[in-house]
Design a protein around this motif. Sequence first.
Motif, PDB file in Angstrom:
ATOM      1  N   GLU A 113     -18.465 -57.915   6.918  1.00 20.30           N
ATOM      2  CA  GLU A 113     -17.301 -58.288   6.115  1.00 20.30           C
ATOM      3  C   GLU A 113     -16.490 -57.055   5.714  1.00 20.30           C
ATOM      4  OE1 GLU A 113     -17.148 -59.838   1.758  1.00 20.30           O
ATOM      5  OE2 GLU A 113     -17.488 -61.571   3.075  1.00 20.30           O
ATOM      6  N   THR A 114     -17.173 -55.995   5.320  1.00 20.20           N
ATOM      7  CA  THR A 114     -16.493 -54.761   4.927  1.00 20.20           C
ATOM      8  C   THR A 114     -15.737 -54.162   6.103  1.00 20.20           C
ATOM      9  OG1 THR A 114     -18.236 -54.315   3.317  1.00 20.20           O
ATOM     10  CG2 THR A 114     -16.806 -52.482   3.898  1.00 20.20           C
ATOM     11  N   VAL A 115     -16.365 -54.146   7.258  1.00 22.63           N
ATOM     12  CA  VAL A 115     -15.727 -53.607   8.459  1.00 22.63           C
ATOM     13  C   VAL A 115     -14.510 -54.450   8.832  1.00 22.63           C
ATOM     14  CG1 VAL A 115     -16.047 -53.159  10.932  1.00 22.63           C
ATOM     15  CG2 VAL A 115     -17.839 -52.527   9.307  1.00 22.63           C
ATOM     16  N   GLU A 116     -14.621 -55.767   8.708  1.00 20.75           N
ATOM     17  CA  GLU A 116     -13.487 -56.640   9.019  1.00 20.75           C
ATOM     18  C   GLU A 116     -12.319 -56.397   8.045  1.00 20.75           C
ATOM     19  OE1 GLU A 116     -15.067 -60.613   9.011  1.00 20.75           O
ATOM     20  OE2 GLU A 116     -15.983 -60.378  10.989  1.00 20.75           O
ATOM     21  N   MET A 131     -11.700 -53.613   6.454  1.00 20.40           N
ATOM     22  CA  MET A 131     -11.129 -52.309   6.808  1.00 20.40           C
ATOM     23  C   MET A 131     -10.237 -52.435   8.049  1.00 20.40           C
ATOM     24  SD  MET A 131     -12.416 -49.975   4.667  1.00 20.40           S
ATOM     25  CE  MET A 131     -12.654 -48.420   5.423  1.00 20.40           C
ATOM     26  N   ASP A 132     -10.657 -53.213   9.032  1.00 18.06           N
ATOM     27  CA  ASP A 132      -9.841 -53.421  10.235  1.00 18.06           C
ATOM     28  C   ASP A 132      -8.534 -54.131   9.890  1.00 18.06           C
ATOM     29  OD1 ASP A 132     -11.632 -52.173  11.925  1.00 18.06           O
ATOM     30  OD2 ASP A 132     -12.574 -54.039  12.607  1.00 18.06           O
ATOM     31  N   GLN A 133      -8.608 -55.131   9.031  1.00 19.40           N
ATOM     32  CA  GLN A 133      -7.398 -55.850   8.626  1.00 19.40           C
ATOM     33  C   GLN A 133      -6.453 -54.943   7.848  1.00 19.40           C
ATOM     34  OE1 GLN A 133      -8.850 -59.271   6.506  1.00 19.40           O
ATOM     35  NE2 GLN A 133      -9.319 -60.412   8.372  1.00 19.40           N
ATOM     36  N   GLU A 137      -6.208 -51.713   8.187  1.00 20.78           N
ATOM     37  CA  GLU A 137      -5.622 -50.795   9.171  1.00 20.78           C
ATOM     38  C   GLU A 137      -4.515 -51.491   9.968  1.00 20.78           C
ATOM     39  OE1 GLU A 137      -4.707 -47.455  11.118  1.00 20.78           O
ATOM     40  OE2 GLU A 137      -6.138 -47.565   9.477  1.00 20.78           O
ATOM     41  N   ARG A 138      -4.736 -52.743  10.338  1.00 17.04           N
ATOM     42  CA  ARG A 138      -3.690 -53.499  11.059  1.00 17.04           C
ATOM     43  C   ARG A 138      -2.460 -53.691  10.176  1.00 17.04           C
ATOM     44  NH1 ARG A 138      -8.061 -56.394  13.249  1.00 17.04           N
ATOM     45  NH2 ARG A 138      -7.853 -58.061  11.738  1.00 17.04           N
ATOM     46  N   GLN A 152      -0.534 -50.476  10.048  1.00 13.72           N
ATOM     47  CA  GLN A 152       0.215 -50.261  11.291  1.00 13.72           C
ATOM     48  C   GLN A 152       1.440 -51.168  11.360  1.00 13.72           C
ATOM     49  OE1 GLN A 152      -0.060 -47.833  13.556  1.00 13.72           O
ATOM     50  NE2 GLN A 152      -1.573 -47.043  12.112  1.00 13.72           N
TER      51      GLN A 152
END
Length: 145
Positions: free
Chosen positions: A6-9, A11-13, A15-16, A19
């Motif tokens: 969940e934390t990684v997701e 962080m990915d969101q 970052e998106r 961008q």
Amino acid sequence: MLATIETVEIMDQAERLAQEIIQSEVGLHYLDSLRKMNLDPVAQEKIQTFNAMKDSYEEVQRFGRYHPDYKTVTKATREAKREMDLHPSIIVYKQAENSLQQLLDEISMLLGHSVSPHIKVPTGNPFFESSCGGGCGSGGSCGCS
């Protein structure tokens, strides 16, 4: 901190989202105006002049109006700031910066209120603060909605 899926997701969101902000019309205009201002030799000269005056101003402020050069330095600093602020590439940059800040404030409000309507989101923007959209700081107890 343990990294969970969940934390990684999240962080990915994030970052998106970052961008997307950078690639947005507002983000690209900001970066373009920053580049143009940095390449403008007159603008850079005005910025350097103001920064030098600001250093003198801070030195004079230590003693306040009792400093012998207080009035002279204070006036020269205001004039340097005004001249800097009225340069065309700096005007465009500051307008782009304000537009980007407004976009970031709106995104902050949306993110904060998606968690809870009582989250205080410091925007620094009087529009949000006066509308009690989270900037009032009372957590909704003031009766606004």
